[in-house]
Each structure stands twice: as structure tokens, then as C-alpha cells.
Design a protein around this motif. Structure first.
Motif, PDB file in Angstrom:
ATOM      1  N   UNK A  51       0.825  -1.201   0.000  1.00 39.89           N
ATOM      2  CA  UNK A  51       0.000   0.000   0.000  1.00 39.89           C
ATOM      3  C   UNK A  51       0.862   1.256   0.000  1.00 39.89           C
ATOM      4  N   UNK A  52       1.934   1.247   0.788  1.00 39.77           N
ATOM      5  CA  UNK A  52       2.833   2.404   0.851  1.00 39.77           C
ATOM      6  C   UNK A  52       3.515   2.656  -0.493  1.00 39.77           C
ATOM      7  N   UNK A  53       3.966   1.580  -1.137  1.00 43.36           N
ATOM      8  CA  UNK A  53       4.599   1.727  -2.458  1.00 43.36           C
ATOM      9  C   UNK A  53       3.583   2.192  -3.492  1.00 43.36           C
ATOM     10  N   UNK A  54       2.344   1.717  -3.364  1.00 39.14           N
ATOM     11  CA  UNK A  54       1.289   2.166  -4.268  1.00 39.14           C
ATOM     12  C   UNK A  54       1.017   3.647  -4.129  1.00 39.14           C
ATOM     13  N   UNK A  55       0.985   4.126  -2.894  1.00 36.87           N
ATOM     14  CA  UNK A  55       0.757   5.560  -2.677  1.00 36.87           C
ATOM     15  C   UNK A  55       1.899   6.398  -3.238  1.00 36.87           C
ATOM     16  N   UNK A  56       3.130   5.920  -3.078  1.00 37.05           N
ATOM     17  CA  UNK A  56       4.279   6.642  -3.625  1.00 37.05           C
ATOM     18  C   UNK A  56       4.169   6.740  -5.150  1.00 37.05           C
ATOM     19  N   UNK A  57       3.773   5.640  -5.782  1.00 36.38           N
ATOM     20  CA  UNK A  57       3.591   5.645  -7.241  1.00 36.38           C
ATOM     21  C   UNK A  57       2.432   6.542  -7.641  1.00 36.38           C
ATOM     22  N   UNK A  58       1.367   6.527  -6.837  1.00 40.64           N
ATOM     23  CA  UNK A  58       0.186   7.354  -7.132  1.00 40.64           C
ATOM     24  C   UNK A  58       0.556   8.832  -7.142  1.00 40.64           C
ATOM     25  N   UNK A  66       0.772   1.937  -9.418  1.00 35.21           N
ATOM     26  CA  UNK A  66       0.070   2.040  -8.139  1.00 35.21           C
ATOM     27  C   UNK A  66      -1.053   1.012  -8.049  1.00 35.21           C
ATOM     28  N   UNK A  67      -1.799   0.869  -9.119  1.00 34.10           N
ATOM     29  CA  UNK A  67      -2.900  -0.101  -9.133  1.00 34.10           C
ATOM     30  C   UNK A  67      -2.398  -1.500  -8.810  1.00 34.10           C
ATOM     31  N   UNK A  68      -1.271  -1.887  -9.397  1.00 31.42           N
ATOM     32  CA  UNK A  68      -0.744  -3.237  -9.152  1.00 31.42           C
ATOM     33  C   UNK A  68      -0.362  -3.425  -7.687  1.00 31.42           C
ATOM     34  N   UNK A  92      -7.609   3.520  -2.117  1.00 30.73           N
ATOM     35  CA  UNK A  92      -6.499   3.911  -2.990  1.00 30.73           C
ATOM     36  C   UNK A  92      -6.597   3.249  -4.363  1.00 30.73           C
ATOM     37  N   UNK A  93      -7.065   2.006  -4.396  1.00 24.77           N
ATOM     38  CA  UNK A  93      -7.258   1.324  -5.683  1.00 24.77           C
ATOM     39  C   UNK A  93      -8.284   2.071  -6.517  1.00 24.77           C
ATOM     40  N   UNK A  94      -9.364   2.504  -5.875  1.00 27.39           N
ATOM     41  CA  UNK A  94     -10.365   3.281  -6.602  1.00 27.39           C
ATOM     42  C   UNK A  94      -9.770   4.528  -7.228  1.00 27.39           C
ATOM     43  N   UNK A  95      -8.912   5.220  -6.485  1.00 29.97           N
ATOM     44  CA  UNK A  95      -8.264   6.417  -7.023  1.00 29.97           C
ATOM     45  C   UNK A  95      -7.356   6.079  -8.200  1.00 29.97           C
ATOM     46  N   UNK A  96      -6.556   5.024  -8.045  1.00 28.35           N
ATOM     47  CA  UNK A  96      -5.612   4.652  -9.106  1.00 28.35           C
ATOM     48  C   UNK A  96      -6.343   4.321 -10.405  1.00 28.35           C
ATOM     49  N   UNK A  97      -7.450   3.606 -10.296  1.00 23.79           N
ATOM     50  CA  UNK A  97      -8.215   3.261 -11.500  1.00 23.79           C
ATOM     51  C   UNK A  97      -8.875   4.505 -12.067  1.00 23.79           C
TER      52      UNK A  97
END
Length: 218
Positions: A51-58, A66-68, A92-97
Motif C-alpha cells: 500500500x505504501x509503495x502504491x501511494x508513492x507511485x500514485x 500504483x494499481x498493481x 487507494x485502488x479506486x483512485x488509481x483506477x
């Protein structure tokens, strides 16, 4: 004290917390991501570090990356519990998509997937307000004003001081012809915070608003 290198830290929990520390205090010479990378190398399903890495990518605009990461976090979270105790990865997934859609509501499958992810995040109190607000924004993309108003009511029940939700609710109420309710909400908003520039613009008092603030309002 100076944190050890990622390889020298023994536990995934310590790797996650060290990364959070570096991120929170915006460390001048240390990057938090190597600590989270180290954790997912040891345990690819570690949901907190994914989740933390996803937020950084976002934040970098790498929405597909981020989605992955968010999907990996959710996979671990829902392995044994369809209603996980942490709703942040779903939100966060909703935001990434949604960011990948770029406002194109015609991409039905991805749009619906983002919508479902936000709805799942309403299960958890800490993310419910943000998730309901995000759902209302998506309702507005579809011009579903009654549903948007319902979701905004739910968001404001959980976060009564969310000015952005109030701004959107004023616009939605105007769309459905409830102008008196919109005017009352706007008057209350300006009474609470006379310096709310978005509310001033909604009231038509935007003559003195500078260009930089106009961009923020838009």
C-alpha cells in the motif's frame, strides 16, 4: 538515531515503520521506498508495504504501477476476510483506477471497478468519508445528481467539516433544483469560514480572487 540500511533491518514491520518515519518527516537524504521494497522482496504480499509503495507511485502519477501494488495489498488483506479491517488499499485502488480513466465514464468496466473499490472502502470508518465523497464525484461524472447528493450526505455525516464535500453538495443541489437548500448550505459555509474562496466563488463573489486561487477552485 540514523536508521540502518534496509538489508540490515530484521523484520518487515521495522522496514515498514522506518519507511513511514522517513516519509512523514520528509527526510532530506533518505528515501522511504527502499525499505518498503526490501519488505516486499522478503514477503511479496506484505499489505502495508504494498500500500505504501502504491501511494508513492500514485503521487508520481504512475497510476498503473500504483494499481498493481494496491491489488497486491488487497489480495493479502482479503485472503481470509472478505471485509478486511483496513479499507485504505480499496480506497487507494479506486483512485488509481479513476485517475487512469481521466474522467471518461464510457469505459464501463474500469469505471465500475473503481466504483466498487470505493464502495468496499465505505465498510471501514476511517476511509468511509473519503470513499463516499469519491463515489459522489463519480456520480457527478454520470450526471446522477440524486445519488451524488445521497453519497455526499453520507460523507458529511462522517466528516462534517469537509468543505470540498459541501462545495460539491451546493452544486448538486442546484442541479436538482433545490436552490433554497443550496443557498442555506452556502450561507452556513461562509458564516463558518468567510475566507473560503471556493464558497465565495459559488456565491458569485469572485472579483477579488487571484489567478492562483482560481486554479485551485477550478
Amino acid at each position: 538515531t540514523e536508521p540502518p540500511s534496509p538489508a540490515a533491518i530484521k523484520s518487515s514491520e521495522q522496514l515498514y515503520l522506518t519507511g513511514r518515519h522517513l516519509e512523514q518527516y520528509r527526510h532530506a537524504t533518505r528515501d522511504p521506498e527502499p525499505y518498503w521494497f526490501e519488505a516486499v522482496q522478503r514477503d511479496p504480499g506484505d499489505y502495508r508495504c504494498n500500500n505504501a509503495l502504491g501511494l508513492a507511485a500514485l503521487r508520481r502519477g504512475e497510476f498503473g504501477v500504483a494499481e498493481r501494488y494496491f491489488r497486491k495489498a488487497i489480495e493479502r488483506l482479503t485472503e481470509r476476510n472478505p471485509n478486511p479491517p483496513d479499507g485504505e488499499p480499496h480506497c487507494n485502488l479506486g483512485l488509481a483506477i479513476r485517475y487512469q480513466l481521466d474522467g471518461d465514464a464510457t469505459q464501463t468496466i474500469s469505471f465500475d471497478e473503481a466504483y466498487s473499490a470505493f464502495y468496499k472502502a465505505t465498510w471501514n470508518r476511517p476511509t468511509a468519508a473519503a470513499a463516499f465523497f469519491a463515489l459522489a464525484e463519480m456520480d457527478c461524472l454520470c450526471a446522477d445528481w440524486p445519488r451524488a447528493s445521497e453519497h455526499l450526505d453520507r460523507a458529511l455525516e462522517r466528516a462534517p467539516q469537509n468543505a470540498a464535500a459541501k462545495h460539491l453538495q451546493i452544486l448538486v443541489l442546484r442541479k436538482v433544483g433545490q436552490t433554497s437548500d443550496a443557498d442555506e448550505l452556502l450561507a452556513n459555509l461562509l458564516r463558518i469560514d468567510p475566507l473560503d474562496m471556493a464558497a465565495s466563488a459559488l456565491a458569485g463573489n469572485d472579483a477579488e480572487i487571484d489567478g492562483e486561487t482560481r486554479l485551485d477552485i477550478a
